[in-house]
Design a protein around this motif. Structure first.
Motif, PDB file in Angstrom:
ATOM      1  N   UNK A  23      91.830  38.548  57.788  1.00 30.40           N
ATOM      2  CA  UNK A  23      92.739  39.268  56.786  1.00 30.40           C
ATOM      3  C   UNK A  23      91.797  39.933  55.841  1.00 30.40           C
ATOM      4  N   UNK A  24      91.943  41.091  55.826  1.00 35.20           N
ATOM      5  CA  UNK A  24      91.083  42.085  54.867  1.00 35.20           C
ATOM      6  C   UNK A  24      91.261  41.642  53.474  1.00 35.20           C
ATOM      7  N   UNK A  25      90.114  41.361  52.969  1.00 31.74           N
ATOM      8  CA  UNK A  25      90.261  41.468  51.265  1.00 31.74           C
ATOM      9  C   UNK A  25      89.457  42.010  50.494  1.00 31.74           C
ATOM     10  N   UNK A  26      88.474  43.017  51.128  1.00 31.87           N
ATOM     11  CA  UNK A  26      87.796  43.932  50.360  1.00 31.87           C
ATOM     12  C   UNK A  26      87.947  45.263  51.005  1.00 31.87           C
ATOM     13  N   UNK A  27      87.956  46.263  50.128  1.00 29.22           N
ATOM     14  CA  UNK A  27      88.386  47.508  50.730  1.00 29.22           C
ATOM     15  C   UNK A  27      87.322  48.589  50.077  1.00 29.22           C
ATOM     16  N   UNK A  28      86.896  49.565  50.685  1.00 29.51           N
ATOM     17  CA  UNK A  28      85.844  50.465  50.371  1.00 29.51           C
ATOM     18  C   UNK A  28      86.227  51.944  50.799  1.00 29.51           C
ATOM     19  N   UNK A  29      86.014  52.926  50.014  1.00 26.66           N
ATOM     20  CA  UNK A  29      86.127  54.321  50.545  1.00 26.66           C
ATOM     21  C   UNK A  29      84.895  55.125  50.025  1.00 26.66           C
ATOM     22  N   UNK A  30      84.826  56.241  50.941  1.00 27.30           N
ATOM     23  CA  UNK A  30      83.615  57.185  50.782  1.00 27.30           C
ATOM     24  C   UNK A  30      83.843  58.595  51.246  1.00 27.30           C
ATOM     25  N   UNK A  31      83.609  59.550  50.337  1.00 28.23           N
ATOM     26  CA  UNK A  31      83.707  60.938  50.549  1.00 28.23           C
ATOM     27  C   UNK A  31      82.459  61.518  50.212  1.00 28.23           C
TER      28      UNK A  31
END
Length: 462
Positions: free
Chosen positions: A325-333
């Motif tokens: 189960x995903x519990x951490x999220x990250x994004x990058x541009x």
């Protein structure tokens, strides 16, 4: 009749380069051309190459679209960490954990869900030039199909004429056998009655035998020409009844001077080869320039190890569902540029090599252009000579026939000998074969003119 004369005629005939009709039904030249263009495997192959080139254009245009990658993984393993340098060679694991005092074998489930978008939005025209190469290749393959169609039309027409004259020569040799057999009948009758020596019968029999051999040789040549025509038509039937009407007359406007078509199918194909090579050189020059990219990443991650695991090595669970189960999220541009500077040296030589290829293709174009100009001039000369022979041939046939008839009458009345009659018979056969060859040569010369000018209609409309 000397065999060497028949051999000479065969050599003369070899100078030139729809639907199949059942036996007894006339196959016209136009029908033969239509059949060949539909059935011939080489034309079908070039059409397939053209279809492949068109598909490549679509593929090249889609290469400019952004790369969108989706990734998902679910793992089970340990998370022991270690301080130290490392170079990513692609063969190590990416376990994430603090360096502990000692090794342990605690293991849990983990997961990683990733979406990545990467777009090379600017590369100094690289994508445009790549698409240009694909489009030029399509034009080249289209021109290749057209020049193959044109050349095959010429090949089929030449084979048609060769078979037609071969059939007419066979008919002339059959006429020669009839005359020789009729002469033998007269000779044998007169010899039996004592009016002529017996040796005349032997000479007459030899002449009949020679006439039969000549027919067999002529039929063999005719069958070879029929097989060649069948091959070009893409069929196996080799029994053809051809249209003899058009070859017995002189083409209209044959002496008119023809200017070569500047869009000659063969020259157009050679020019398109140059265009493809020039476009490739331009594309190669862009390979050494920088590439500017836009990229974005969205990531979700899950792990069976709790946040307090660094201080409490019992803070983990081996539950599969808790681990994935995903519990951490990250994004990058981001935006970036890459430039392999040594590529400039490589691509410069690659473009130079392609320019030399373009130069070679231009020389091949010049060579073909010169050949076609010379062929057009030569065809005009052949036409003038063929027209003169076409007009003279009937005079020769009529004179030879009159002479033979006179010698036959004289022989029947005992006023001539068998040698004179045989010579007259030979002259008649030679005149008839010369007439057949002259008729064919006239149309072959017109066909050569059409081929050199790039307009098959000059021949077909006759």
């Amino acid at each position: 009749m000397p065999r060497s004369f028949l051999t000479f005629l065969i050599l003369v005939l070899t100078f030139s380069i729809g639907r199949p009709r059942a036996k007894g039904q006339v196959l016209t030249l136009r029908q033969a051309v239509e059949t060949a263009l539909t059935n011939y495997p080489s034309i079908k192959a070039k059409n397939n190459y053209l279809s492949a080139s068109k598909a490549t254009v679509l593929q090249s245009r889609k290469e400019y679209l952004p790369n969108v990658n989706l990734s998902a993984q679910q793992d089970y393993g340990t998370v022991n960490g270690q301080n130290g340098p490392l170079y990513g060679m692609g063969l190590s694991v990416a376990s994430s954990g603090l360096p502990l005092a000692k090794q342990n074998w605690n293991a849990a489930f983990g997961s990683l869900y990733l979406t990545n978008v990467n777009w090379d939005f600017f590369a100094f025209g690289r994508a445009r030039e790549r698409i240009g190469v694909a489009e030029k290749t399509v034009l080249r393959d289209e021109d290749d199909v057209q020049q193959e169609l044109f050349q095959h039309e010429v090949r089929v027409a030449a084979a048609y004429l060769n078979l037609l004259v071969a059939q007419r020569l066979t008919r002339s040799w059959e006429n020669n056998l009839q005359r020789a057999d009729a002469l033998r009948t007269v000779v044998v009758t007169r010899a039996k009655n004592g009016l002529n020596p017996g040796v005349d019968s032997s000479l007459a029999n030899a002449e009949v035998s020679n006439a039969k051999i000549s027919i067999n040789q002529s039929r063999d040549f005719e069958q070879e020409q029929a097989a060649n025509l069948a091959r070009l038509l893409g069929i196996t039937n080799q029994q053809f009844v051809l249209d003899t009407v058009f070859i017995t007359k002189m083409p209209e406007g044959i002496a008119d001077t023809t200017v070569r078509n500047e869009n000659h199918p063969v020259l157009k194909y050679f020019a398109s080869r140059i265009a493809v090579s020039d476009q490739q050189a331009r594309y190669f020059r862009t390979l050494g320039l920088p590439v500017f990219s836009l990229f974005g990443v969205f990531q979700g991650r899950g792990a069976g190890f709790h946040s307090s695991y660094a201080s409490d090595q019992n803070a983990y669970t081996q539950s599969y569902f808790e681990g994935i189960k995903p519990v951490r999220y990250n994004y990058l541009l981001g935006i970036g540029a890459t430039w392999n500077m040594t590529n400039v040296l490589r691509t410069r030589q690659q473009a130079t090599a392609q320019n030399f290829i373009s130069g070679a293709l231009k020389e091949e174009y010049n060579l073909m252009d010169q050949q076609l100009r010379n062929q057009l001039i030569m065809s005009e000369n052949k036409i003038r000579n063929a027209v003169a022979n076409f007009r003279e041939a009937p005079v020769q046939v009529q004179s030879a026939t009159d002479a033979y008839n006179q010698k036959s009458v004289l022989y029947k009345n005992g006023l001539s000998n068998i040698v004179d009659v045989t010579q007259a018979l030979y002259v008649v056969t030679r005149a008839e074969t010369n007439r057949d060859v002259a008729n064919s040569n006239l149309w072959q010369a017109l066909l050569q003119k059409a081929a050199a000018s790039g307009d098959f209609g000059i021949f077909l409309k006759q």
